[in-house]
Design an enzyme around this catalytic site. Structure first.
Site, PDB file in Angstrom:
ATOM      1  CE  LYS A 229      36.985  35.837  42.541  1.00 27.94           C
ATOM      2  NZ  LYS A 229      36.247  35.521  41.337  1.00 27.94           N
TER       3      LYS A 229
ATOM      4  CE  LYS B 106      45.602  34.979  39.652  1.00 29.02           C
ATOM      5  NZ  LYS B 106      44.650  34.431  38.675  1.00 29.02           N
TER       6      LYS B 106
ATOM      7  CE  LYS C  17      38.698  44.339  43.302  1.00 31.70           C
ATOM      8  NZ  LYS C  17      39.125  44.033  41.942  1.00 31.70           N
TER       9      LYS C  17
END
Ligand code: TRP
Length: 334
Positions: free
Chosen positions: A200, A115, A197
């Site tokens: 979103k 992040k 994966k």
């Protein structure tokens, strides 16, 4: 343990639209656990603001996620589903636990590193102490089991370390939680890149089925799903695209991969993809209907947030008081 039942705690961030992966990999499992355990399912808005959020959008998404929990089958009478910021104990315990966590161990977290790279212009202290707030979430409820995805494993480990460190100094204050990774095959991969994966935040909209996608969009995305040139519907590692489609089909229909191989033996990929799309749309249809009904009933949703927030607070406050006493805070006169 609460009322003789083991405690489950989990949470999701109200950031971004949820995907089929969130549903099949997490929410659906939560519903199955809710009979056996005392469950707390939290909408973690305090975690969400570690990256910039638009206030109006965040407010909207918190309500939407609450509605989705209920629509997915979590009965709000049986499961304590609530909003993190409504229970101030989370932030209070997080502060105390911050003082029992080393900066070095936080800097080693892969999510922090990822992040920080992604939001290089906003590497705030909250991003670093994110796992401490998560530890507070979990430890406040004397949680036994935490169902999460494999990407949260490191955060569970640091939670256990913080709890053990605290218990070593002050005695048995916290239950040491176990991770629950769910059944194999529920890890849903991107439709455009089956080695990654389903996410979103994927930029390619065809890669992801959003929980609120309509039937046409769902089927269109499955038709475009990346497969291979093997021309056989077999459940094996060498065919990650087909394997992912089989996983999704099985998760929706309850069939096994072997049954699915048999059902589509000799059939083409085109036909199979449409069948998977239909199965997914059939699963999402009733969920979307319930979701819309719940979201439209503002006072119902607010009632749930209030009563469940209070219920959560009752248990959280008990643990927090114990912790405050242990570390030497003077008791507040009430
Ligand atoms: N960090 C989790 C995620 O991004 C969300 C979360 C916050 C959580 N607090 C939690 C999950 C406590 C389980 C338990 O997915």
């Amino acid at each position: 343990m609460i009322d003789g039942k083991k405690v489950i705690f989990s949470g999701m961030q109200p950031s971004g639209d949820l995907t089929l992966g969130n549903y099949l990999g997490a929410l659906k499992n939560w519903v199955q656990l809710s009979d056996e355990y005392m469950t707390f399912f939290c909408v973690v808005d305090e975690h969400a603001i570690t990256v910039r959020q638009d206030p109006a959008t965040l407010r909207k998404r918190v309500r939407e996620l609450m509605a989705l929990y209920i629509a997915a089958g979590l009965d709000p009478e049986k499961n304590c589903i609530y909003v993190q910021s409504h229970v101030s104990c989370h932030a209070e315990l997080a502060w105390i636990l911050n003082c029992f966590t080393y900066v070095g161990e936080l800097q080693r977290m892969t999510q922090f590193k990822d992040k920080s790279a992604k939001h290089a212009d906003n590497i705030n202290a909250g991003l670093l102490t994110y796992p401490v707030l998560m530890a507070a979430d979990i430890l406040l409820y004397q949680t036994d089991v935490v169902p999460v995805g494999i990407d949260q494993k490191q955060h569970l480990e640091i939670t256990r370390n913080i709890a053990e460190r605290f218990n070593n100094i002050y005695g048995d204050v916290f239950t040491i939680p176990d991770i629950y990774l769910g059944k194999a095959g529920t890890r849903i991969m991107s439709l455009q890149d089956p080695l990654h994966k389903m996410s979103k935040s994927d930029e390619n909209d065809n890669a992801t089925i959003h929980l609120l996608d309509g039937r046409d969009a769902v089927i269109r995305k499955f038709k475009r799903a990346i497969t291979d040139s093997e021309a056989q519907i077999r459940y094996r590692e060498e065919q990650p695209g087909i394997r992912n489609l089989i996983d999704i089909y099985c998760a929706c229909t309850g069939k096994t991969p072997q049954e699915t191989e048999k059902e589509f033996d000799g059939k083409g990929y085109g036909e199979f993809k449409i069948a998977v799309g239909e199965a997914v749309a059939d699963l999402l249809d009733p969920l979307q209907k319930r979701y819309k009904e719940i979201l439209a009933d503002k006072s119902y949703l607010e009632g749930i947030m209030k009563t469940n927030g209070e219920r959560a607070e009752y248990y959280a406050r008990k643990t927090l008081r114990k912790v405050q006493k242990k570390v030497g805070f003077v008791e507040k006169i009430r």
